[in-house]
Enzyme design. Structure first.
Site, PDB file in Angstrom:
ATOM      1  N   LYS A   1      -7.505  -2.433   5.161  1.00  0.00           N
ATOM      2  CA  LYS A   1      -6.550  -2.949   6.582  1.00  0.00           C
ATOM      3  C   LYS A   1      -7.063  -2.575   7.913  1.00  0.00           C
ATOM      4  O   LYS A   1      -6.995  -3.358   8.881  1.00  0.00           O
ATOM      5  CB  LYS A   1      -5.412  -2.464   5.994  1.00  0.00           C
TER       6      LYS A   1
ATOM      7  N   TYR B   1      -7.582   1.097   0.459  1.00  0.00           N
ATOM      8  CA  TYR B   1      -6.451   0.141   0.969  1.00  0.00           C
ATOM      9  C   TYR B   1      -6.596   0.206   2.496  1.00  0.00           C
ATOM     10  O   TYR B   1      -6.573  -0.667   3.302  1.00  0.00           O
ATOM     11  CB  TYR B   1      -5.213   0.355   0.293  1.00  0.00           C
TER      12      TYR B   1
HETATM   13  C1  UD1 Z   1       1.223   2.902   2.512  1.00  0.00           C
HETATM   14  C2  UD1 Z   1       1.262   2.657   3.867  1.00  0.00           C
HETATM   15  C3  UD1 Z   1       2.266   1.530   4.282  1.00  0.00           C
HETATM   16  C4  UD1 Z   1       1.638   0.330   3.536  1.00  0.00           C
HETATM   17  C5  UD1 Z   1       1.888   0.523   2.058  1.00  0.00           C
HETATM   18  C6  UD1 Z   1       1.465  -0.656   1.193  1.00  0.00           C
HETATM   19  C7  UD1 Z   1       1.112   5.008   4.651  1.00  0.00           C
HETATM   20  C8  UD1 Z   1       1.934   5.951   5.518  1.00  0.00           C
HETATM   21  N1  UD1 Z   1       1.840   3.770   4.597  1.00  0.00           N
HETATM   22  O1  UD1 Z   1       2.334   3.179   1.990  1.00  0.00           O
HETATM   23  O2  UD1 Z   1       2.255   1.365   5.799  1.00  0.00           O
HETATM   24  O3  UD1 Z   1       2.532  -0.626   3.653  1.00  0.00           O
HETATM   25  O4  UD1 Z   1       0.848   1.734   1.864  1.00  0.00           O
HETATM   26  O5  UD1 Z   1       1.371  -0.351   0.080  1.00  0.00           O
HETATM   27  O6  UD1 Z   1      -0.027   5.217   4.600  1.00  0.00           O
HETATM   28  N2  UD1 Z   1       6.167   7.859  -4.358  1.00  0.00           N
HETATM   29  C9  UD1 Z   1       6.799   8.911  -4.967  1.00  0.00           C
HETATM   30  N3  UD1 Z   1       7.483   8.032  -6.316  1.00  0.00           N
HETATM   31  C10 UD1 Z   1       7.261   6.883  -6.447  1.00  0.00           C
HETATM   32  C11 UD1 Z   1       6.549   5.930  -5.523  1.00  0.00           C
HETATM   33  C12 UD1 Z   1       5.835   6.833  -4.392  1.00  0.00           C
HETATM   34  O7  UD1 Z   1       7.133   9.919  -4.530  1.00  0.00           O
HETATM   35  O8  UD1 Z   1       7.613   6.209  -7.427  1.00  0.00           O
HETATM   36  C13 UD1 Z   1       5.600   8.446  -3.024  1.00  0.00           C
HETATM   37  C14 UD1 Z   1       4.198   8.388  -2.589  1.00  0.00           C
HETATM   38  O9  UD1 Z   1       3.400   9.455  -3.202  1.00  0.00           O
HETATM   39  C15 UD1 Z   1       4.281   8.379  -1.149  1.00  0.00           C
HETATM   40  C16 UD1 Z   1       5.400   7.781  -0.804  1.00  0.00           C
HETATM   41  O10 UD1 Z   1       6.448   7.835  -1.887  1.00  0.00           O
HETATM   42  O11 UD1 Z   1       4.227   9.873  -0.854  1.00  0.00           O
HETATM   43  C17 UD1 Z   1       5.335   6.230  -0.208  1.00  0.00           C
HETATM   44  O12 UD1 Z   1       4.731   5.751  -1.332  1.00  0.00           O
HETATM   45  P1  UD1 Z   1       4.650   4.226  -1.211  1.00  0.00           P
HETATM   46  O13 UD1 Z   1       5.856   3.451  -1.024  1.00  0.00           O
HETATM   47  O14 UD1 Z   1       3.671   3.739  -2.407  1.00  0.00           O
HETATM   48  O15 UD1 Z   1       4.011   3.772   0.167  1.00  0.00           O
HETATM   49  P2  UD1 Z   1       2.801   4.558   0.909  1.00  0.00           P
HETATM   50  O16 UD1 Z   1       1.551   4.616   0.327  1.00  0.00           O
HETATM   51  O17 UD1 Z   1       3.292   5.689   1.791  1.00  0.00           O
END
Ligand code: UD1
Length: 316
Positions: free
Chosen positions: A149, A145
């Site tokens: 991007k 991803y």
């Molecule tokens: C990433 C990008 C963001 C982009 C997005 C699109 C980074 C820093 N950010 O977001 O700019 O818009 O992809 O999809 O790379 N998590 C949990 N529990 C859950 C879901 C998620 O702990 O149920 C954790 C994930 O492991 C992560 C954090 O929350 O550490 C954020 O996850 P998520 O909301 O999926 O976004 P990113 O992968 O950070």
């Protein structure tokens, strides 16, 4: 009269926020190009009368130019998001995020559009040694991803330098707010947290919860997109679209529980492959050159988002 702006992905959570912001800022109509794969008509319900919704797919290159008014500003937000989804199944997001972006840029060039504002991603940075992350740092994508991007950014930049198509890429930093869909295994963490806090369930935090994010409220991002559509002297450039702060997931969950007046201990699971550890935007360039002025503190954004989910009848 200037051409109606175009928003690809305009039926999605961020795209529909941008459509509403454009209409509020005075655009008489907005053209939305969306294949409704994750976007929803309901997201545009109250503005449907002023939206020309074109249900179309960016992979259909031939169909695109006819949907774009000559001389429009095009906001390209359509994408298949999610780091883990791109790891589980990289081909679909490759096709949409890279090939679809290429098709959109070709169509924009053919239609002589005024500018393309591209939704890039903070994931392009990967894990940097220094925080906050600024645009001069060398990108280091950790997932398909992120690589996709970043390729879109490079394409924007070369369409600007080789073909004179004005482009501005905004690296979105973990956007959250009303209408983010909590219903998929790949949903953004804050939509999942909202669902959990309102239904009294423990969320599953991947890893130790000490990873941090620069959570950015959707309305601030929409306003920055509009500024990027107008600013002078920025063609071909890349800017961070963040709030400038960072919060760990543990802090974020505690804050949400406090706002809602509950106490729920989260569960912890395995960390996610491709996950960035810390994310925080240096917004100096966006403030200076685009007039970025985020209005919503994280807590205010959380309060508004929670109120929206509660009023929307959540849980369904
Ligand atoms: C990433 C990008 C963001 C982009 C997005 C699109 C980074 C820093 N950010 O977001 O700019 O818009 O992809 O999809 O790379 N998590 C949990 N529990 C859950 C879901 C998620 O702990 O149920 C954790 C994930 O492991 C992560 C954090 O929350 O550490 C954020 O996850 P998520 O909301 O999926 O976004 P990113 O992968 O950070």
């Amino acid at each position: 009269m200037s051409a109606a702006p175009v928003v690809t992905g305009g039926a999605g959570f961020i795209g529909s926020g941008l459509v509403r912001a454009l209409l509020e800022a005075g655009a008489p109509r907005v053209v939305v190009i969306d294949n409704l794969s994750s976007g929803k008509r309901e997201n545009l319900e109250e503005v449907a009368g002023r939206v020309d919704l074109q249900v179309a797919d960016l992979r259909d290159a031939a169909g695109l130019p006819g949907l774009i008014p000559e001389g429009a500003v095009v906001y390209h937000l359509a994408a298949i998001p999610s780091v883990p989804r791109s790891i589980a199944d990289p081909a679909p997001s490759h096709e949409v995020n890279i090939n679809g972006t290429f098709n959109l840029l070709m169509a924009a060039r053919a239609r002589g559009v005024r500018r393309v504002v591209y939704a890039a991603s903070s994931s392009a940075y990967g894990d940097t040694e220094v925080l906050p992350k600024e645009e001069g740092m060398r990108p280091a994508p950790l997932s398909p991803y992120a690589a996709q991007k970043l390729m879109g950014e490079y394409y924007c930049s070369v369409f600007s330098s080789c073909f004179g198509l004005e482009t501005v890429a905004l690296r979105f930093f973990n956007v959250f707010g009303p209408r983010q869909d909590p219903g998929s295994p790949y949903s953004g963490v804050l939509s999942v947290f909202m669902k959990c806090v309102l239904t009294g369930q423990a969320p599953t935090i991947h890893g130790d919860g000490e990873q941090s994010r620069d959570f950015t409220y959707v309305q601030d991002v929409a306003e920055l997109c509009m500024k990027a559509g107008q600013a002078a002297g920025v063609a071909g450039r890349v800017f961070n679209a963040g709030n400038g702060n960072r919060y760990t997931l543990n802090e974020t969950w505690r804050m949400l529980c406090r706002i809602h007046g509950v106490e729920i201990e989260p569960q912890y699971g395995a960390s996610r492959p491709g996950d960035v550890r810390h994310s925080q935007a240096d917004v100096t360039a966006a403030v200076r050159d685009l007039g970025h002025a985020p209005r919503f503190s994280f807590e205010e954004g959380l309060r508004r988002t929670l109120a929206w989910y509660a009023a929307a009848g959540f849980p369904e």
